[in-house]
Design a protein around this motif. Structure first.
Motif, mmCIF file in Angstrom:
data_model
loop_
_atom_site.group_PDB
_atom_site.id
_atom_site.type_symbol
_atom_site.label_atom_id
_atom_site.label_comp_id
_atom_site.label_asym_id
_atom_site.label_seq_id
_atom_site.Cartn_x
_atom_site.Cartn_y
_atom_site.Cartn_z
ATOM 1 N N GLN A 31 0.808 -1.248 -0.224
ATOM 2 C CA GLN A 31 -0.071 -0.210 0.149
ATOM 3 C C GLN A 31 0.792 1.234 0.079
ATOM 4 N N GLN A 214 1.463 13.156 -3.628
ATOM 5 C CA GLN A 214 0.364 12.070 -3.997
ATOM 6 C C GLN A 214 1.002 10.892 -3.391
ATOM 7 N N LEU A 216 1.846 10.176 -0.621
ATOM 8 C CA LEU A 216 1.566 10.282 0.933
ATOM 9 C C LEU A 216 -0.015 9.555 0.710
ATOM 10 N N ALA A 217 -0.881 9.639 -0.078
ATOM 11 C CA ALA A 217 -2.276 9.538 -0.308
ATOM 12 C C ALA A 217 -2.791 8.133 0.779
ATOM 13 N N LEU A 219 -1.706 7.157 3.697
ATOM 14 C CA LEU A 219 -1.579 7.615 4.916
ATOM 15 C C LEU A 219 -2.827 7.787 5.403
ATOM 16 N N ARG A 220 -3.635 8.322 4.501
ATOM 17 C CA ARG A 220 -4.872 8.855 5.014
ATOM 18 C C ARG A 220 -5.850 7.811 5.723
ATOM 19 N N SER A 221 -5.343 6.590 5.794
ATOM 20 C CA SER A 221 -5.985 5.366 6.471
ATOM 21 C C SER A 221 -5.643 5.403 7.755
ATOM 22 N N HIS A 222 -6.697 5.634 9.036
ATOM 23 C CA HIS A 222 -6.018 5.419 10.151
ATOM 24 C C HIS A 222 -5.664 4.194 10.810
ATOM 25 N N TRP A 225 -2.152 3.743 9.679
ATOM 26 C CA TRP A 225 -1.309 4.785 10.530
ATOM 27 C C TRP A 225 -1.037 3.796 11.660
#
Length: 298
Positions: A31, A214, A216-217, A219-222, A225
């Motif tokens: 991912q 882009q 880093l997109a 990493l929007r998933s908690h 993280w």
């Protein structure tokens, strides 16, 4: 008695941690790009190290310039280059083949330490290194059946990444050993210096990418993280700290060989979860354990 082998025990502890982390990173690597993953986990570990040093009152220890320079170089080569290449190899080859190439690092590190640090090892120690790496390689090379019954060939890009990782980590280990052996440099503080240097290189590398934001997109998933934070705490914060302890108190080749035993720790976990383990894997583990034993009784 364990106090006499604190470097060896630290190396085995790091291997245990990295065994579990490799499984996690293989999934996360699908991912997140290797560069972003290495950068994020390094930043998390730096924050944890700064907090730990602050609690211990060791945030600004005194050290001569040469060990600091060696540790900075170690971080650039071993973490900035070596770890990123290893994640690329994991993505391209899978954990098993990547670990085979990783097994080249200990003997290479022992050879470099012999040449540049005049670090002599007894014949029994060399035998222990050889048996440990042979046993680990035997376990890792066990063939996994393919769904269609065909053999797969590893991509050249993955092989090159694995070789770069092995060389980078061997050089990084020798530089760390040169900075730590016979000095009063604390392994915890040296871990921070190495990570800072490695992360600086990664930040420059990341900034030079096309459309870096882009990347880093994911990493929007908690949830993602949470997984990365837990893995970074174990593999980077604890793992590299233990590796630095190992390199301070044990010769380079021995510390690297014991750190490379991660695949052996997967076997008990596999048995505990009901997975079938072949006699080949058990035999390879037994060979490696004989090598480990020799490294303790040398």
């Amino acid at each position: 008695m364990l106090a006499n082998f604190r470097g060896e025990v630290a190396a085995l502890s790091a291997a245990l941690i990295w065994a579990a982390a490799s499984v996690v990173y293989t999934g996360v690597g699908q991912q997140v790009s290797p560069l972003v993953l290495n950068l994020v986990k390094g930043l998390i570990a730096i924050a944890l190290l700064l907090l730990t040093l602050l609690l211990f009152g060791k945030l600004l220890p005194s050290a001569s310039p040469m060990p600091v320079l060696l540790l900075l170089l170690s971080g650039v080569i071993g973490i900035g280059m070596g770890d990123t290449a290893y994640f690329a190899a994991l993505n391209s080859l899978g954990a098993r083949r990547a670990l085979v190439l990783e097994s080249l690092s200990p003997p290479l590190g022992a050879f470099l330490a012999l040449v540049f640090l005049q670090e002599q090892l007894a014949p029994l120690a060399w035998l222990g290194i050889a048996l440990t790496i042979a046993g680990v390689t035997w376990v890792v090379l066990e063939r996994s059946p393919q769904p269609n019954g065909t053999l797969t060939h590893p991509p050249l890009r993955g092989i090159i990444a694995g070789l770069v990782a092995a060389v980078g980590q061997a050089i990084g280990a020798v530089l760390s050993r040169a900075a730590l052996a016979g000095t009063d440099v604390d392994p915890l503080w040296s871990t921070l210096i190495r990570l800072l240097a490695g992360i600086l290189i990664l930040l420059i590398w990341f900034s030079a990418q096309k459309h870096p934001i882009q990347k880093l997109a994911p990493l929007r998933s908690h949830k993602l993280w949470g997984i990365i934070i837990m893995a970074a705490f174990a593999s980077t914060y604890l793992g590299i700290w233990l590796q630095q302890i190992a390199l301070k108190y044990a010769p380079t080749g021995i510390a690297q060989s014991l750190s490379a035993t991660s695949p052996l720790f997967v076997i008990p976990f596999a048995i505990a979860t009901g997975e079938k383990v072949s006699l080949r894997a058990v035999f390879g583990a037994a060979i490696a354990l004989v090598g480990v034993w020799l490294l303790f009784v040398r």
